[in-house]
Structures are given as C-alpha cells and as structure tokens.
Write a protein that holds these residues in place. Structure first.
Motif, PDB file in Angstrom:
ATOM      1  N   PRO A   1       1.687  15.919 -11.110  1.00 53.59           N
ATOM      2  CA  PRO A   1       2.411  17.072 -11.675  1.00 53.59           C
ATOM      3  C   PRO A   1       2.790  18.098 -10.620  1.00 53.59           C
ATOM      4  CG  PRO A   1       0.557  16.483 -13.070  1.00 53.59           C
ATOM      5  CD  PRO A   1       0.448  15.631 -11.845  1.00 53.59           C
ATOM      6  N   GLU A   2       3.938  18.715 -10.823  1.00 49.83           N
ATOM      7  CA  GLU A   2       4.510  19.618  -9.822  1.00 49.83           C
ATOM      8  C   GLU A   2       3.582  20.775  -9.458  1.00 49.83           C
ATOM      9  OE1 GLU A   2       8.633  22.193  -9.113  1.00 49.83           O
ATOM     10  OE2 GLU A   2       8.412  20.855 -10.842  1.00 49.83           O
ATOM     11  N   LYS A   3       2.787  21.243 -10.420  1.00 54.50           N
ATOM     12  CA  LYS A   3       1.929  22.393 -10.142  1.00 54.50           C
ATOM     13  C   LYS A   3       0.839  22.084  -9.112  1.00 54.50           C
ATOM     14  CE  LYS A   3      -1.193  21.595 -14.089  1.00 54.50           C
ATOM     15  NZ  LYS A   3      -1.763  22.202 -15.324  1.00 54.50           N
ATOM     16  N   TYR A   4       0.626  20.784  -8.819  1.00 54.00           N
ATOM     17  CA  TYR A   4      -0.371  20.412  -7.811  1.00 54.00           C
ATOM     18  C   TYR A   4       0.257  20.018  -6.472  1.00 54.00           C
ATOM     19  CZ  TYR A   4      -3.518  20.194 -11.834  1.00 54.00           C
ATOM     20  OH  TYR A   4      -4.239  20.489 -12.964  1.00 54.00           O
ATOM     21  N   HIS A   5       1.573  20.135  -6.366  1.00 57.82           N
ATOM     22  CA  HIS A   5       2.234  19.706  -5.133  1.00 57.82           C
ATOM     23  C   HIS A   5       1.778  20.521  -3.923  1.00 57.82           C
ATOM     24  CE1 HIS A   5       5.869  17.401  -7.029  1.00 57.82           C
ATOM     25  NE2 HIS A   5       4.697  16.915  -7.382  1.00 57.82           N
ATOM     26  N   TRP A   6       1.450  21.788  -4.132  1.00 55.93           N
ATOM     27  CA  TRP A   6       0.994  22.616  -3.016  1.00 55.93           C
ATOM     28  C   TRP A   6      -0.292  22.043  -2.420  1.00 55.93           C
ATOM     29  CZ3 TRP A   6      -3.819  24.914  -3.038  1.00 55.93           C
ATOM     30  CH2 TRP A   6      -4.492  24.927  -4.278  1.00 55.93           C
ATOM     31  N   LEU A   7      -1.137  21.480  -3.287  1.00 51.26           N
ATOM     32  CA  LEU A   7      -2.389  20.906  -2.815  1.00 51.26           C
ATOM     33  C   LEU A   7      -2.126  19.648  -1.992  1.00 51.26           C
ATOM     34  CD1 LEU A   7      -5.459  21.242  -2.939  1.00 51.26           C
ATOM     35  CD2 LEU A   7      -5.463  19.887  -5.036  1.00 51.26           C
TER      36      LEU A   7
ATOM     37  N   LEU B   1       0.237  15.175   2.253  1.00 50.59           N
ATOM     38  CA  LEU B   1       0.651  14.060   1.407  1.00 50.59           C
ATOM     39  C   LEU B   1       1.958  14.418   0.714  1.00 50.59           C
ATOM     40  CD1 LEU B   1      -2.813  13.309  -0.250  1.00 50.59           C
ATOM     41  CD2 LEU B   1      -1.762  12.071   1.645  1.00 50.59           C
ATOM     42  N   ASN B   2       2.900  13.517   0.754  1.00 52.99           N
ATOM     43  CA  ASN B   2       4.166  13.752   0.076  1.00 52.99           C
ATOM     44  C   ASN B   2       4.622  12.456  -0.588  1.00 52.99           C
ATOM     45  OD1 ASN B   2       4.454  12.931   2.873  1.00 52.99           O
ATOM     46  ND2 ASN B   2       6.660  12.967   2.514  1.00 52.99           N
ATOM     47  N   GLY B   3       4.645  12.486  -1.911  1.00 45.60           N
ATOM     48  CA  GLY B   3       5.052  11.296  -2.649  1.00 45.60           C
ATOM     49  C   GLY B   3       6.565  11.180  -2.739  1.00 45.60           C
ATOM     50  N   ALA B   4       7.006   9.998  -3.112  1.00 48.84           N
ATOM     51  CA  ALA B   4       8.442   9.748  -3.285  1.00 48.84           C
ATOM     52  C   ALA B   4       8.563   8.571  -4.240  1.00 48.84           C
ATOM     53  CB  ALA B   4       9.104   9.442  -1.946  1.00 48.84           C
TER      54      ALA B   4
ATOM     55  N   THR C   1       0.833  -1.205   0.000  1.00 43.82           N
ATOM     56  CA  THR C   1       0.000   0.000   0.000  1.00 43.82           C
ATOM     57  C   THR C   1       0.865   1.251   0.000  1.00 43.82           C
ATOM     58  OG1 THR C   1      -1.272  -1.305   1.590  1.00 43.82           O
ATOM     59  CG2 THR C   1      -2.132   0.864   1.021  1.00 43.82           C
ATOM     60  N   LEU C   2       1.855   1.281   0.894  1.00 50.57           N
ATOM     61  CA  LEU C   2       2.695   2.467   1.030  1.00 50.57           C
ATOM     62  C   LEU C   2       3.481   2.738  -0.248  1.00 50.57           C
ATOM     63  CD1 LEU C   2       3.851   4.763   2.723  1.00 50.57           C
ATOM     64  CD2 LEU C   2       5.565   3.144   3.599  1.00 50.57           C
ATOM     65  N   GLY C   3       4.108   1.698  -0.807  1.00 51.77           N
ATOM     66  CA  GLY C   3       4.914   1.874  -2.000  1.00 51.77           C
ATOM     67  C   GLY C   3       4.105   2.384  -3.174  1.00 51.77           C
ATOM     68  N   PHE C   4       2.920   1.803  -3.388  1.00 51.23           N
ATOM     69  CA  PHE C   4       2.080   2.241  -4.510  1.00 51.23           C
ATOM     70  C   PHE C   4       1.655   3.698  -4.332  1.00 51.23           C
ATOM     71  CE2 PHE C   4      -2.089   2.826  -6.495  1.00 51.23           C
ATOM     72  CZ  PHE C   4      -1.765   2.520  -7.815  1.00 51.23           C
ATOM     73  N   LEU C   5       1.264   4.067  -3.123  1.00 57.65           N
ATOM     74  CA  LEU C   5       0.818   5.440  -2.888  1.00 57.65           C
ATOM     75  C   LEU C   5       1.980   6.429  -3.005  1.00 57.65           C
ATOM     76  CD1 LEU C   5      -1.725   4.905   0.023  1.00 57.65           C
ATOM     77  CD2 LEU C   5      -2.213   5.857  -2.232  1.00 57.65           C
ATOM     78  N   GLN C   6       3.169   6.038  -2.573  1.00 63.38           N
ATOM     79  CA  GLN C   6       4.323   6.930  -2.716  1.00 63.38           C
ATOM     80  C   GLN C   6       4.600   7.236  -4.192  1.00 63.38           C
ATOM     81  OE1 GLN C   6       7.036   4.470  -0.427  1.00 63.38           O
ATOM     82  NE2 GLN C   6       7.296   6.094   1.098  1.00 63.38           N
TER      83      GLN C   6
END
Length: 425
Positions: free
Chosen positions: A161-167, A173-176, A149-154
């Motif tokens: 897209p970067e323009k939605y990272h603020w949201l 939420l922070n992906g990796a 679960t964690l890996g898929f969500l990351q």
C-alpha cells in the motif's frame, strides 16, 4: 598505435568474457531432476551436501516442509541455510549462479521469518534478496533464472500500500508491478528449467498480491503439469476465483493419496459451498487429522458445526462447536470463525448459504436461496442486500449490483460493519 591498442583491448575483453562464460557453464547444474521432484511435491529427498546446487535445493525443500507441512522446525531450516551459505561463499565471484542461490535463499528465509512473526528479520532478508537479485540482473543480462527472484519481489514490493512506500524507500526498496510481471513472463515462456515455477509465481502474484484473481486463474489454466503441488496451487487459485466446481472435479486426478493436508481443506470448502454437507465434513475431518499446523483448524471445526446444523444434527454440531472454541485463531478464516462463534445463535443460515454458494461460484443455487432469506435483525438486513450485490456483481449484472452496494452503504451508516467499505471498494 591507437588501433593496435583498441584491438588488444577488445581481444582482452573477449578473453575475459570467454573465461567468465566457461566458469558459469562449469557451475551450472546439469541435472534438474531433484528440483523438478520438489515441484512435483516430493519433499523427502536426500541431497549431496558437497554440491552448491543441492545445498540450495535442501534449503528449498526444508522451506516447503516448514511452510506447507510444518514437519521441519525453524531451527532445522536455519541449519540448512547456514550450511548452504558456506557452500555459496566458497564459489567464485562474478558467478550468476552464486548470486542466484544467495538471493533465493534470502527470499525463502524472509518468507519463513514472516510466518514466524519475525518481521524485522524478514524485512532484512527480503532487502538482501532484492539487492542481490538486482545485482545479478545488472551484471548478467543473459542469465534468465535471476528473473524469478527479481520479478516476484518487484511485484510484491510494488503491491505494498502507498502509505508504506516511505518505509520501503528508507530501506532502499522500490517495487515495480508491471516490470515484475514482465520479468516473470519472460522466464515463464522461456525454455528454462525454472519456467514452471515462474508460472506458479506469476499466477499466485496476480491472485494474492494484486487481487487480480481472474488473471491468476487464466495463467494457471495454461499449466498442464499435474502433480500434488501443482494441484494445491491450482485449487488455491480456483478457490479465490469462485471456481469450486473445478476443485471438486480435480479430486480424482490426485486420488487416492494426498500429500498436502491443505487439499483436504480446500475440498471441504468446495463441498460446503456446493451444499454437500456430509462430504464437506469428511474432508474437513481429513484435514484436521492430517495437518501438523494449527492454521484453519478453528475454521474447519466451525464449518463442521455449520454443516451438522444444516443437516439437523444438533448433537454433532454442539460437539464440533466445543472443539472449535478450543482452537487458536491464526488465519483470517480462523478469526472470522471466532467472530461467528461468538454470535452463534444469531447466525442467519439462509444468508450464510447464499454467501457460501456465491463464494464457490454456485450462482444458480445462490439465486434460489435469496427469496428464502428472512432478515431477523438490522445486521441481517444489511448483509442480505450486500450478498445480493455480490451475487449480481459476480454474474455480470453490474447496474443492479451498484444500486445494491449503494443501498448497503446507506443502510450501514453509524455501524462498524465491513459491508459498507467493501461496497464502496
């Protein structure tokens, strides 16, 4: 005295850890047969509603039925979720299986809500799934299933897209992407009941979330497991990676019974790309006959009209066109079909044949058809250059492809066509 205190504290910690491990082992499923049956595509199983694990499997099965077959309504799915969550709440705290079931159910529910265009509800469920799976990983480092679960969500969140990272930041939420694939890989190569599913998710994530179709195809090629569901996954990835010959070759592996209508659609796609138009029509017809969904039906009828036109059966082509016009435009393929239907009499069939053959990986056929193309309008002239660039790109002639992409951009000035931005990309 201090040494005595340390020894007692260490003993207490060991005892606590032993009690926790015993409780985890007691809660751990001992029979994964029904879970493996789900991965085989057997979606009509009965489950023991008194078992937390089988309550989770019931949710999983109804999610697959809703997403892939549309034989289960949203309301029925939510009823399964409500029952399962009551079972999870009754489990003891500090149990990794409890957190695993909860995070998985939240993720599945988020995907269901996305399909039903309930974006806010989907976002909330995905946020909870991410938070719970992170907590599970933090508390229980040796519990490998949480990596799924964690890996898929990351990866999924990292691919936003970067323009939605603020949201995402506002939602906590922070992906990796790199870490997510590392977690999935760790589970994929482990001796775990969830390794096969981790392989599916890794391949799908590479292909659909990061656009790395070659890596996705490579991962799925390592999966030797054969079932209806595995073939659907493999065919979807081969289709994205211009390997339609593999789709056609694999048809006999799953014949004569096909459980998932999408397999018929993918076979139709492969045959129209190969220019075997009668077989393409047969498989598109099987898809629209067996599918409970409206997705891709507009595209299927449109493609049947194209196949009929290319075999000079104008009467049949007209019939399929009329049916196509009545279908909803749900998927990207449907919307593209709608656009082409609106310009039916302007379609350049020779360019379309080059496009289809290139998309399917039938590059020799595409090369043979390029000299036959006669552009009839400015749009055709630009697309003809773009299709040659795509063909050279796919076959490794990169310098020529770059020159043709640049030519496409130059010829597209002042027009709102997708060829120029795709060429720039």
């Amino acid at each position: 005295m201090l040494d005595s205190f340390k020894k007692k504290a260490t003993l207490a910690a060991c005892l606590f850890l032993f009690i926790c491990i015993c409780s985890w082992l007691k809660a751990q499923p001992t029979d994964f047969t029904k879970y493996h049956n789900l991965l085989n595509g057997e979606l009509d199983q009965e489950f023991n509603i008194n078992s937390s694990f089988e309550a989770y499997l019931a949710v999983y099965q109804s999610a697959l039925q809703h997403l892939l077959l549309e034989t289960v309504t949203l309301e029925s799915y939510e009823e399964n979720v409500d029952h399962a969550q009551r079972k999870f709440e009754a489990m003891k705290d500090n149990n990794p299986w409890k957190l695993f079931y909860e995070s998985e159910t939240r993720l599945l529910t988020g995907l269901i809500y996305l399909k039903n265009k309930r974006q806010l509800d989907a976002g909330w469920q995905i946020r909870l799934a991410f938070r719970i799976s992170k907590e599970n990983r933090r508390k229980f480092k040796e519990f490998l299933p949480s990596l799924k679960t964690l890996g898929f969500l990351q990866v999924a969140l990292g691919a936003v897209p970067e323009k939605y990272h603020w949201l995402l930041s506002l939602a906590g939420l922070n992906g990796a992407v790199k870490e997510g694939f590392s977690n999935l890989d760790q589970l994929r190569v482990a001796n775990s009941p969830f390794s096969l599913e981790a392989s599916y998710l890794t391949a799908l994530a590479y292909t659909y979330l990061t656009g790395n179709t070659e890596q996705g195809a490579m991962i799925i090629s390592q999966v030797e497991h054969v079932s209806q569901l595995s073939m659907l996954v493999k065919m979807s990835l081969w289709s994205k990676n211009n390997q339609s010959h593999k789709i056609i070759k694999s048809k006999d592996v799953i014949a004569p019974t096909i459980s998932f209508p999408q397999i018929f659609y993918l076979l139709g796609e492969a045959y129209i790309q190969k220019a075997d138009y009668p077989k393409a029509i047969v498989h598109y017809q099987s898809f629209v006959k067996n599918s409970n969904s409206h997705s891709n039906k507009k595209d299927s009828y449109f493609k049947m009209a194209i196949c009929s036109r290319l075999t000079h059966n104008e009467q049949q082509s007209t019939k399929f066109l009329e049916i196509a016009a009545q279908q909803e435009a749900i998927t990207a393929a449907d919307r593209n079909a709608k656009r082409m239907l609106d310009n039916w009499h302007e379609i350049n069939l020779d360019i379309l044949k080059v496009r289809l053959a290139t998309d399917g990986g039938f590059y020799d056929s595409a090369r043979n058809w390029v000299p036959l193309v006669q552009p009839k309008r400015p749009y055709d002239s630009v697309e003809w250059v773009y299709r040659q660039a795509r063909l050279n790109h796919k076959t490794g002639n990169l310098q020529k492809a770059i020159a043709q992409y640049q030519q496409t951009i130059e010829k597209s000035k002042g027009e709102n066509w997708y060829f120029a931005p795709n060429s720039a990309l």
